[in-house]
Scaffold this motif. Structure first.
Motif, mmCIF file in Angstrom:
data_model
loop_
_atom_site.group_PDB
_atom_site.id
_atom_site.type_symbol
_atom_site.label_atom_id
_atom_site.label_comp_id
_atom_site.label_asym_id
_atom_site.label_seq_id
_atom_site.Cartn_x
_atom_site.Cartn_y
_atom_site.Cartn_z
ATOM 1 N N GLY A 64 0.777 -1.233 0.000
ATOM 2 C CA GLY A 64 0.000 0.000 0.000
ATOM 3 C C GLY A 64 0.805 1.278 0.000
ATOM 4 O O GLY A 64 0.238 2.371 -0.010
ATOM 5 N N LEU A 65 2.146 1.183 -0.010
ATOM 6 C CA LEU A 65 2.973 2.392 0.015
ATOM 7 C C LEU A 65 2.945 3.100 -1.336
ATOM 8 O O LEU A 65 2.894 2.448 -2.385
ATOM 9 N N PRO A 66 3.019 4.431 -1.338
ATOM 10 C CA PRO A 66 3.202 5.147 -2.604
ATOM 11 C C PRO A 66 4.611 4.919 -3.134
ATOM 12 O O PRO A 66 5.492 4.455 -2.396
ATOM 13 N N TYR A 67 4.807 5.271 -4.377
ATOM 14 C CA TYR A 67 6.068 4.972 -5.060
ATOM 15 C C TYR A 67 7.290 5.535 -4.336
ATOM 16 O O TYR A 67 8.288 4.831 -4.152
ATOM 17 N N THR A 68 7.214 6.792 -3.915
ATOM 18 C CA THR A 68 8.389 7.430 -3.297
ATOM 19 C C THR A 68 8.788 6.719 -2.002
ATOM 20 O O THR A 68 9.981 6.533 -1.730
ATOM 21 N N GLU A 69 7.805 6.325 -1.202
ATOM 22 C CA GLU A 69 8.109 5.635 0.050
ATOM 23 C C GLU A 69 8.619 4.215 -0.216
ATOM 24 O O GLU A 69 9.498 3.713 0.492
ATOM 25 N N PHE A 70 8.067 3.584 -1.240
ATOM 26 C CA PHE A 70 8.520 2.251 -1.631
ATOM 27 C C PHE A 70 9.996 2.289 -2.029
ATOM 28 O O PHE A 70 10.782 1.414 -1.655
ATOM 29 N N MET A 71 10.390 3.314 -2.771
ATOM 30 C CA MET A 71 11.778 3.442 -3.190
ATOM 31 C C MET A 71 12.695 3.759 -2.010
ATOM 32 O O MET A 71 13.871 3.362 -2.000
ATOM 33 N N LEU A 72 12.171 4.454 -1.006
ATOM 34 C CA LEU A 72 12.962 4.714 0.202
ATOM 35 C C LEU A 72 13.219 3.406 0.948
ATOM 36 O O LEU A 72 14.337 3.169 1.441
ATOM 37 N N VAL A 73 12.207 2.551 1.014
ATOM 38 C CA VAL A 73 12.384 1.231 1.619
ATOM 39 C C VAL A 73 13.458 0.461 0.859
ATOM 40 O O VAL A 73 14.326 -0.185 1.452
ATOM 41 N N ARG A 74 13.406 0.535 -0.483
ATOM 42 C CA ARG A 74 14.417 -0.138 -1.295
ATOM 43 C C ARG A 74 15.820 0.334 -0.939
ATOM 44 O O ARG A 74 16.752 -0.474 -0.799
ATOM 45 N N ASP A 75 15.995 1.648 -0.795
ATOM 46 C CA ASP A 75 17.321 2.202 -0.498
ATOM 47 C C ASP A 75 17.830 1.705 0.860
ATOM 48 O O ASP A 75 19.010 1.354 1.002
#
Length: 215
Positions: A64-75
């Motif tokens: 359910g995360l938006p794209y920007t937060e999803f990419m922060l998790v990835r980092d």
């Protein structure tokens, strides 16, 4: 007579061979292989259990995360692997494998980029897919062949679009096959765990038989 029988039995045992080598010389080696194979399969099962838990934990965070937060998790995720000495590329692959497992296990849907350009491309792609939905795989292949036969620039561009749609459909089939293989593998691992815990002669025999079939 009894003595003659004893000598005959002893001789029969003495000549037992495996591939031309006295069986007694290979007994301990084969025993060790069986023992270590069981340990390795048990370790694989435990590793799979650990991955399942980690995949579920990550899914609880990213769903359910938006794209920007999803990419922060990835980092942050990649940083954990990089801190242990992995390269950026290797860390990215670890992340991608885990995301793919979440897609298979939890039907996770990766969030899409919210940039205007990405939205425009996604909308164009969806329209192209909808336009070609009425055609079967064979019809698309025939249309592509006709366009390629024409050979002009416009026809070649259209043929490329059709080829992308064919690849997309094939990728969906491949993912389905991959999911099926994963389900089978999970069942096999679960069964190996059960047999390993049983510790009976019958269970060991089944493990050995399964190993021989997979060899």
């Amino acid at each position: 007579m009894a003595q003659q029988n004893s000598v005959a039995i002893a001789s029969a045992i003495a000549v037992q061979t495996i591939g031309g080598v006295p069986a007694v010389e290979l007994q301990q080696t084969i025993f060790a292989i069986g023992e270590e194979t069981l340990a390795a399969e048990t370790a694989m099962a435990r590793g799979k259990e650990a991955l399942d838990v980690l995949d579920a934990n990550l899914h609880d965070i990213v769903k359910g995360l938006p794209y920007t937060e999803f990419m922060l998790v990835r980092d942050f995720h990649k940083a954990g692997a990089i801190d242990k000495g992995r390269t950026d590329d290797a860390a990215q692959k670890i992340w991608e494998r885990q995301v793919n497992r979440m897609i298979s296990a939890f039907d996770f849907v990766k969030p899409k980029s919210e940039s205007k350009d990405a939205v425009r491309k996604a909308e164009a792609k969806e329209k192209e897919i909808a336009k070609l939905a009425e055609f079967g795989d064979g019809e698309l292949a025939d249309l592509k062949a006709d366009l390629l036969a024409k050979g002009d620039a416009k026809s070649l561009r259209e043929a490329m679009k059709l080829n992308k749609e064919i690849d997309r459909r094939n990728a969906t089939d491949l993912e389905a096959a991959k999911a099926q293989r994963k389900a089978i593998a999970d069942k096999l691992i679960a069964r190996v765990k059960e047999l390993s815990k049983a510790g009976t002669d019958d269970a060991d025999a089944l493990l050995i038989s399964a190993l021989q079939m997979l060899s």
